[in-house]
Motif scaffolding. Sequence first.
Motif: not given
Length: 509
Positions: A298-300, A362, A364
């Motif tokens: 979920d850190r991406g 995180t 994006t």
Amino acid sequence: MRVELAAILMFASTATFAGPTFTRQAVPEHAYTGGWEHYVGGGVAVFDCDNDNRLDLVAAGGTSPVALWRNITSVGTSLEFEALPAPSITATTGVYPIDIDNDDQLDLIIMRVGPDAVLKGDGTCNFTPLSLADVSFEDKWTTAFSATWETNNTLPTLAFGHYVDRSNPDGPFEACDTNLLLRPDGTGYQTHALTPGYCPLSMLFSDWSRDGAADLRVSNDRHYYVRAGAEQLWDMTTPPRLFGEAEGWINHEVWGMGIASRDIDRNGLVDVFLSSMGDQRLQEWTGQGAGFKDVPFDRGVAAHKPYTGGDGRPSTGWHISIGDVQNDGLDDVFIAKGNVQQMPGMALDDPNNLLIQNDDATFTEAGLSAGVASLDRARGAALADFDGDGLLDLVVVNRVAPLEVYRNTTKDTGHWISIDPRQKGINTRAIGSWIELVDNEGAQLREITLGGGHAGDVSAPQHFGLKDAKAVSFRVIWPDGTQGIWRDVETDQRLRITRDGDTVAIKAY
């Protein structure tokens, strides 16, 4: 040192910055070409070859000629490069800049399908063959390189990663070649085989634990070692030995393509980013011996499938470049993507990634909105400030498609500073030094290394994004462990820190 940095807390960011934008530039055409031996490789070296404080380019060509471009850009304008006569060397896979003879001019390591080559730079973008004492390069398939200066040595230690043994009649699968380590011995070199070899596509010397000695990380391609192989970390003892479970080393098997290393989350500990087929691996130190573990999904950062182009099959990552493209004080990540050739299980339309770091560590995806989501088969790449405006630009080498250069045209960015440590006499680019910097948000930590990436590297001032800081404090920890004094400086400038014996001079340029 670590305790001192850890005492400086990083506070949550409150300012917002516009999304990054990049504008493609017109440059002389070049592509990385060739058959299966050039499905891998395709690196680019970014460095100043004529001492005009502008970063130039040398790109491997595969079966095409090596390409050399001088940067003739003026600050604040479109990026401009002029093609220069390049070294007449064929079958190249990668290029690394290094001052191997300590004359303060950058030379080149040329990786090849065939005997590797060392070229001497003269400071005017001319390069001529340079022989290393006691070294005769064999006919190998070289796909990885790194270098460091070990204690008390005038010459650098050099590591060459060899891919599949082309002479093995039972290959190519399970036919990985041995790797080569050249260690200084007086005025020449002793040759050591690093075995077992598991088909490396990237190597990096790093003193990740800050114990005063660099270890050699090797990222290997599972596609060819198949079984009984893994990622490797070599302890540079005499002779070198592999770290194992007793030291906390965690076994990782990936389709390793590239290595990048940085304290990406600003916690004072060095992280390692690995590109691969399928998912990418950001790994953080466990604090136990030599243990590195994958960060949560979920850190991406996995970047495991295309985000545009309509192809839902897994991605193939190659070069990873880390840098703060918005100058908001948080490092971002560019990943060059592209199918090996036409592997049916992997995406053919595979856009490059630009992962923007958020305040909570995180990431994006911004590749499409930033304008760098090319669907060509990318290989080598680099983030570097080509026009001296304090923003990191981008170059990408593609397989059988034109090389791409992008100018960073992001609006409403933060402050920045670039720091360029130099030494007189030995190891002129201060490989193995550390920069510790404190801005309004806390500490940033940077190690000066040579190697990693996929088949290419950047030799340039270290760029720091600083958000709203108009002044910062920094110091250099030199390769021999000497701690420089803390300096308070204004931001939005380039500084060269030159050490000459016990004297250190600082100059804006």
